[in-house]
Design a protein around this motif. Structure first.
Motif, PDB file in Angstrom:
ATOM      1  N   ASP A  16       0.828  -1.212   0.000  1.00 60.95           N
ATOM      2  CA  ASP A  16       0.000   0.000   0.000  1.00 60.95           C
ATOM      3  C   ASP A  16       0.861   1.261   0.000  1.00 60.95           C
ATOM      4  O   ASP A  16       0.663   2.168  -0.813  1.00 60.95           O
ATOM      5  N   TYR A  17       1.793   1.296   0.952  1.00 59.37           N
ATOM      6  CA  TYR A  17       2.640   2.474   1.122  1.00 59.37           C
ATOM      7  C   TYR A  17       4.056   2.034   1.471  1.00 59.37           C
ATOM      8  O   TYR A  17       4.263   0.967   2.056  1.00 59.37           O
ATOM      9  N   ALA A  18       5.022   2.892   1.139  1.00 59.25           N
ATOM     10  CA  ALA A  18       6.415   2.624   1.496  1.00 59.25           C
ATOM     11  C   ALA A  18       7.141   3.942   1.668  1.00 59.25           C
ATOM     12  O   ALA A  18       6.941   4.884   0.893  1.00 59.25           O
ATOM     13  N   LYS A  19       7.979   4.001   2.702  1.00 59.07           N
ATOM     14  CA  LYS A  19       8.767   5.206   2.957  1.00 59.07           C
ATOM     15  C   LYS A  19       9.986   4.840   3.787  1.00 59.07           C
ATOM     16  O   LYS A  19       9.856   4.194   4.832  1.00 59.07           O
ATOM     17  N   ASP A  20      11.147   5.236   3.298  1.00 59.72           N
ATOM     18  CA  ASP A  20      12.400   4.981   4.011  1.00 59.72           C
ATOM     19  C   ASP A  20      12.527   3.497   4.332  1.00 59.72           C
ATOM     20  O   ASP A  20      12.581   2.666   3.442  1.00 59.72           O
ATOM     21  N   ASN A  21      12.527   3.162   5.613  1.00 60.96           N
ATOM     22  CA  ASN A  21      12.748   1.775   6.031  1.00 60.96           C
ATOM     23  C   ASN A  21      11.458   1.086   6.473  1.00 60.96           C
ATOM     24  O   ASN A  21      11.495   0.100   7.202  1.00 60.96           O
ATOM     25  N   ARG A  22      10.321   1.600   6.020  1.00 59.04           N
ATOM     26  CA  ARG A  22       9.039   0.987   6.361  1.00 59.04           C
ATOM     27  C   ARG A  22       8.207   0.750   5.111  1.00 59.04           C
ATOM     28  O   ARG A  22       8.287   1.509   4.146  1.00 59.04           O
ATOM     29  N   PRO A  47     -10.236  -0.891   4.272  1.00 62.92           N
ATOM     30  CA  PRO A  47      -9.899   0.397   3.657  1.00 62.92           C
ATOM     31  C   PRO A  47      -8.398   0.571   3.527  1.00 62.92           C
ATOM     32  O   PRO A  47      -7.618   0.056   4.334  1.00 62.92           O
ATOM     33  N   ARG A  48      -8.018   1.277   2.524  1.00 64.09           N
ATOM     34  CA  ARG A  48      -6.597   1.525   2.268  1.00 64.09           C
ATOM     35  C   ARG A  48      -6.207   2.833   2.933  1.00 64.09           C
ATOM     36  O   ARG A  48      -6.457   3.916   2.423  1.00 64.09           O
ATOM     37  N   GLU A  49      -5.584   2.733   4.095  1.00 65.21           N
ATOM     38  CA  GLU A  49      -5.206   3.899   4.879  1.00 65.21           C
ATOM     39  C   GLU A  49      -3.736   3.810   5.245  1.00 65.21           C
ATOM     40  O   GLU A  49      -3.218   2.724   5.513  1.00 65.21           O
ATOM     41  N   ASN A  50      -3.060   4.953   5.264  1.00 64.85           N
ATOM     42  CA  ASN A  50      -1.630   4.982   5.533  1.00 64.85           C
ATOM     43  C   ASN A  50      -1.355   4.907   7.025  1.00 64.85           C
ATOM     44  O   ASN A  50      -1.624   5.854   7.771  1.00 64.85           O
ATOM     45  N   TRP A  51      -0.774   3.764   7.441  1.00 58.21           N
ATOM     46  CA  TRP A  51      -0.452   3.563   8.859  1.00 58.21           C
ATOM     47  C   TRP A  51       1.055   3.468   9.096  1.00 58.21           C
ATOM     48  O   TRP A  51       1.491   2.975  10.130  1.00 58.21           O
ATOM     49  N   LEU A  52       1.852   3.955   8.163  1.00 60.39           N
ATOM     50  CA  LEU A  52       3.305   3.845   8.302  1.00 60.39           C
ATOM     51  C   LEU A  52       3.806   4.500   9.582  1.00 60.39           C
ATOM     52  O   LEU A  52       4.734   3.997  10.228  1.00 60.39           O
ATOM     53  N   PRO A  54      -1.385  -2.600 -10.003  1.00 56.50           N
ATOM     54  CA  PRO A  54      -2.020  -1.894  -8.890  1.00 56.50           C
ATOM     55  C   PRO A  54      -2.962  -2.791  -8.092  1.00 56.50           C
ATOM     56  O   PRO A  54      -3.424  -3.829  -8.577  1.00 56.50           O
ATOM     57  N   LEU A  55      -3.230  -2.369  -6.873  1.00 57.75           N
ATOM     58  CA  LEU A  55      -4.292  -2.977  -6.075  1.00 57.75           C
ATOM     59  C   LEU A  55      -5.608  -2.403  -6.572  1.00 57.75           C
ATOM     60  O   LEU A  55      -5.739  -1.187  -6.736  1.00 57.75           O
ATOM     61  N   LYS A  74      -1.811   2.317  -6.866  1.00 61.01           N
ATOM     62  CA  LYS A  74      -0.406   1.924  -6.866  1.00 61.01           C
ATOM     63  C   LYS A  74       0.209   2.331  -5.527  1.00 61.01           C
ATOM     64  O   LYS A  74      -0.383   3.090  -4.752  1.00 61.01           O
ATOM     65  N   THR A  75       1.401   1.824  -5.261  1.00 66.10           N
ATOM     66  CA  THR A  75       2.059   2.131  -4.003  1.00 66.10           C
ATOM     67  C   THR A  75       2.183   3.641  -3.821  1.00 66.10           C
ATOM     68  O   THR A  75       2.621   4.352  -4.726  1.00 66.10           O
TER      69      THR A  75
END
Length: 388
Positions: free
Chosen positions: A106-112, A146-151, A247-248, A274-275
């Motif tokens: 779903d999401y990606a940032k740095d080391n997560r 639901p697609r929610e950003n939990w990073l 994509p999802l 997409k991510t």
């Protein structure tokens, strides 16, 4: 007398010759005993040399083998945290109807990165984090549709972290995990056959009092196989395919007011994520595309969704720009239908009945409808039908 002198002279001359022979033989001995002695010494030297050579070869072989297999302490942990953006991992299962599943990022940032797993029965979301000496599950939530950003979300009490891989990556590395279980690296360079090929993996075994789970991780790929065992019950999930730039796709039901000013119509739309795509922007864009001329618009061209998230109180929070009100141009009845359309759409996507709707951070307020701070709208789909 002369005969005696001649005889003595002959003996002296013979002795001189023999003495000369012994003198020269000191440099190049040629007797059998000298050859035997020389061979014995050479044998000792040769034997010693062979032993040293064998030892040296053994050490070199060990060093070469060690270099080939790579020292466990030097295995790069980051290799097991690959870039999976816009990739679709497909796992084939045996032993259970939910053993097969799909994974998206779903999401990606740095080391997560946030991974979504769908096994056909439910969806689970995990935030995976790479640290200096471990890869861990930072947060895990079941039935997360639901697609929610939990990073950056802090885990709750029941969402404690769990270490998946821990340095040093070598046999015997052990650590505790949730549920009074123990996780151990039980193998390095373990060959695992999959429909995609054979991988050299790190084998990680998790044991509890009644079951055992063995995971296999391949560098630059991640998890390639899982084997769950409990008594005579075995379930396996094996990576069978990786699709790139995929994509999802989620189906979202959008509600619109009908021209009669009394009812709603809905249409199901497939949204491709997409991510790192922002969910609120995807919903906003899709909402502005009307299915036909029989329904009215909900959002004007200038209206934007400022924020959208599921709160810990079990309500969905959505905040719109001021254009939601300033560009609505509707009477009280039609305004009610517009608001109900929004609430049904947002609440339905999040599987929640209560939606706290605000405009520029303030409670919804017009000349027709007034909401107090903290007062939410309720989902109501009874007076609606599918778009014809």
């Amino acid at each position: 007398m002369m005969k005696k002198i001649g005889f003595l002279f002959s003996l002296f001359f013979l002795a001189l010759i023999l003495s000369s022979c012994r003198f020269f033989n000191r440099e190049e001995p040629n007797t059998d005993s000298s050859i035997s002695s020389s061979m014995s010494e050479e044998s000792k030297i040769s034997s010693s040399s062979e032993e040293n050579s064998a030892t040296s070869s053994s050490q070199e072989a060990a060093s070469s083998s060690s270099s080939t297999a790579e020292e466990p302490d030097s295995i790069d942990l980051a290799a097991y945290f690959p870039d999976t953006n816009n990739q679709h991992y497909i796992y084939a299962g045996e032993g259970n109807e939910y053993a097969s599943y799909d994974e998206y990022t779903d999401y990606a940032k740095d080391n997560r990165k946030q991974i979504r797993k769908n096994n056909g029965g439910t969806e689970e979301v995990k935030v995976i984090e790479l640290e200096k000496d471990q890869i861990k599950t930072r947060l895990s939530r079941g039935e997360a549709y639901p697609r929610e950003n939990w990073l950056d979300q802090e885990p709750g009490e029941e969402e404690g972290t769990e270490i998946l891989l821990k340095a040093p990556l070598k046999e015997g590395t052990t650590w505790p995990v949730m549920g009074e279980r123990t996780r151990t690296i039980t193998g390095i360079n373990v060959s695992i056959d999959t429909p995609m090929g054979t991988y050299e993996t790190v084998e990680v075994t998790t044991e509890g009092s009644e079951d055992k789970v063995v995971d296999y991780y391949a560098p630059d790929i991640g998890l390639v196989k899982t084997v769950f065992t409990s008594d005579d019950y075995n379930v396996t999930s094996t990576l069978s395919k990786i699709e790139t730039d995929v994509p999802l796709v989620q189906t979202v039901r959008f509600y619109y007011p009908n021209a009669d000013g009394e009812t709603l119509s809905y249409v199901d739309k497939e949204l491709a994520f997409k991510t790192n795509d922002v969910t609120k922007k995807k919903i906003e864009t899709a909402y502005k595309e009307l299915p036909n001329d029989a329904v009215g618009s909900v959002l004007s061209d200038n209206t934007t969704i400022l924020s959208l998230y599921l709160n810990t109180d079990g309500r969905v929070y959505v905040d719109f720009s001021k254009e939601l009100i300033s560009e609505m141009n509707a009477g009280s009845a039609y305004e009610t239908l517009i608001l109900q359309s929004i609430v049904n759409t947002i609440g339905g996507y999040y599987y929640m009945n209560e939606v706290y709707l605000t405009v520029d951070g303030q409670p919804y307020s017009t000349g027709h409808i007034q909401k107090e701070k903290g007062e939410s709208f309720t989902v109501d789909t009874e007076n609606s039908s599918e778009v014809q």
